[in-house]
Design a protein around this motif. Structure first.
Motif, PDB file in Angstrom:
ATOM      1  N   ALA A 139       9.385   4.926   0.997  1.00 51.27           N
ATOM      2  CA  ALA A 139       8.631   5.707   0.010  1.00 51.27           C
ATOM      3  C   ALA A 139       8.052   6.960   0.651  1.00 51.27           C
ATOM      4  CB  ALA A 139       7.515   4.868  -0.594  1.00 51.27           C
ATOM      5  N   HIS A 140       7.687   7.887  -0.196  1.00 46.88           N
ATOM      6  CA  HIS A 140       6.982   9.095   0.243  1.00 46.88           C
ATOM      7  C   HIS A 140       5.738   9.257  -0.615  1.00 46.88           C
ATOM      8  CE1 HIS A 140       6.273  13.011   2.018  1.00 46.88           C
ATOM      9  NE2 HIS A 140       5.992  13.448   0.816  1.00 46.88           N
ATOM     10  N   HIS A 178       8.832   2.043   7.499  1.00 51.67           N
ATOM     11  CA  HIS A 178       8.369   0.665   7.425  1.00 51.67           C
ATOM     12  C   HIS A 178       7.383   0.578   6.271  1.00 51.67           C
ATOM     13  CE1 HIS A 178       5.213   2.687   9.764  1.00 51.67           C
ATOM     14  NE2 HIS A 178       4.389   1.742   9.312  1.00 51.67           N
ATOM     15  N   GLY A 179       7.028  -0.618   5.889  1.00 53.63           N
ATOM     16  CA  GLY A 179       6.071  -0.798   4.810  1.00 53.63           C
ATOM     17  C   GLY A 179       4.690  -1.152   5.338  1.00 53.63           C
ATOM     18  N   VAL A 180       3.681  -0.914   4.489  1.00 53.29           N
ATOM     19  CA  VAL A 180       2.311  -1.349   4.760  1.00 53.29           C
ATOM     20  C   VAL A 180       1.852  -2.135   3.546  1.00 53.29           C
ATOM     21  CG1 VAL A 180      -0.072  -0.644   5.195  1.00 53.29           C
ATOM     22  CG2 VAL A 180       1.816   0.655   6.222  1.00 53.29           C
ATOM     23  N   ALA A 181       1.438  -3.374   3.761  1.00 49.79           N
ATOM     24  CA  ALA A 181       1.075  -4.247   2.649  1.00 49.79           C
ATOM     25  C   ALA A 181      -0.288  -4.876   2.889  1.00 49.79           C
ATOM     26  CB  ALA A 181       2.120  -5.352   2.464  1.00 49.79           C
ATOM     27  N   ILE A 225       3.095  10.247   7.201  1.00 48.90           N
ATOM     28  CA  ILE A 225       3.833  10.387   5.955  1.00 48.90           C
ATOM     29  C   ILE A 225       3.952  11.842   5.504  1.00 48.90           C
ATOM     30  CG2 ILE A 225       1.860  10.061   4.416  1.00 48.90           C
ATOM     31  CD1 ILE A 225       5.498   8.806   3.963  1.00 48.90           C
ATOM     32  N   PHE A 226       3.003  12.686   5.882  1.00 40.84           N
ATOM     33  CA  PHE A 226       3.110  14.076   5.439  1.00 40.84           C
ATOM     34  C   PHE A 226       4.005  14.898   6.375  1.00 40.84           C
ATOM     35  CE2 PHE A 226      -0.732  13.876   8.037  1.00 40.84           C
ATOM     36  CZ  PHE A 226      -0.536  14.906   8.930  1.00 40.84           C
ATOM     37  N   ILE A 242       0.855  -1.183   0.000  1.00 41.53           N
ATOM     38  CA  ILE A 242       0.000   0.000   0.000  1.00 41.53           C
ATOM     39  C   ILE A 242       0.892   1.234   0.000  1.00 41.53           C
ATOM     40  CG2 ILE A 242      -1.722   1.287   1.346  1.00 41.53           C
ATOM     41  CD1 ILE A 242      -2.770  -1.473   2.272  1.00 41.53           C
ATOM     42  N   ILE A 243       1.927   1.163   0.807  1.00 34.81           N
ATOM     43  CA  ILE A 243       3.011   2.138   0.739  1.00 34.81           C
ATOM     44  C   ILE A 243       4.285   1.408   1.161  1.00 34.81           C
ATOM     45  CG2 ILE A 243       2.548   3.023   3.071  1.00 34.81           C
ATOM     46  CD1 ILE A 243       3.495   5.812   1.907  1.00 34.81           C
TER      47      ILE A 243
END
Length: 252
Positions: free
Chosen positions: A45-46, A93-96, A85-86, A40-41
């Motif tokens: 990443a940004h 970390h990631g979100v999947a 994130i903003f 998902i992110i």
């Protein structure tokens, strides 16, 4: 379908009709679909968008250099994936997605506006962030002090409470289609150890997990086995809000 984001935050405070409409407009403006195992992110990443889970199941995770994965939290409908994130340059970390998952995409400027308000919306968003941090702290306690039986019992009972917040339980059952590997990665155990512990919980007639549905057979006994104290979910301000069967607050 009711807005699960609203339902989760109304565990903290009741919103006005105008506030509910505002949240409905935000989640309807733009949505995205994610296949199982899709980010998902991604870690590092940004994005100028924040993601709210509307349906499905996702997780916060971290990949180690040797390819190992640590799941730090499961994300269910109503959960905000990346409020930070903003503010931060990149995700740490990631979100999947674990199952087919739909998220609402909220522009960062809209999230900033909500967080800066002194209304019930701004306070409820901060409450949501604090409860998310509470869940992460419980995972630290899992790894440091709880044995395998207690940590899996604690995770399952916590998920029952969280699913009840957004009225996605059928009695004491809810969809939780995780694999043995997912369970191991979420509890810091080997798959074999996680499976043995799961079988013991079944043998003790505390839970059933079949066809992607988790049923808590005896909530009171599971709560006791988990040494569960739900203060970290901060449901003490829930008043007069009925959910399916019971309020989520009644379980803690």
């Amino acid at each position: 379908m009711r807005n699960p984001w609203t339902m989760k935050m109304e565990q903290f405070t009741a919103f006005s009709d105008m506030e509910r409409r505002r949240l409905d407009e935000l989640i309807r403006a733009r949505q995205d679909q994610h296949a199982p195992k899709d980010d998902i992110i991604a870690d590092g990443a940004h994005s100028g968008l924040c993601h709210v889970v509307l349906s499905g199941l996702a997780c916060r995770y971290k990949l180690l250099p040797d390819g190992g994965r640590q799941i730090m939290a499961f994300l269910i409908p109503g959960d905000l994936c990346d409020a930070e994130i903003f503010i931060l340059k990149v995700m740490d970390h990631g979100v999947a997605a674990i199952t087919p998952t739909v998220t609402a995409l909220i522009p960062a400027d809209d999230m900033k506006a909500l967080l800066r308000e002194t209304s019930s919306l701004g306070e409820a968003l901060w409450w949501g962030t604090m409860t998310d941090l509470g869940v992460l702290r419980e995972r630290i306690v899992d790894e440091g002090r709880r044995d395998a039986y207690v940590r899996i019992a604690h995770l399952f009972y916590e998920m029952l409470v969280r699913y009840r917040m957004v009225e996605l339980t059928d009695g004491d059952s809810f969809e939780f289609p995780i694999t043995q590997t997912d369970l191991a990665d979420a509890t810091g155990l080997t798959p074999a150890h996680a499976n043995r512990t799961l079988q013991k919980l079944r043998a003790d007639r505390l839970i059933e997990l079949s066809g992607g549905v988790l049923t808590v057979l005896d909530p009171a006994r599971l709560k006791q086995a988990a040494h569960f104290n739900g203060e970290y979910l901060h449901l003490d301000r829930v008043h007069d809000r009925a959910s399916v069967g019971q309020r989520a607050g009644d379980l803690v």
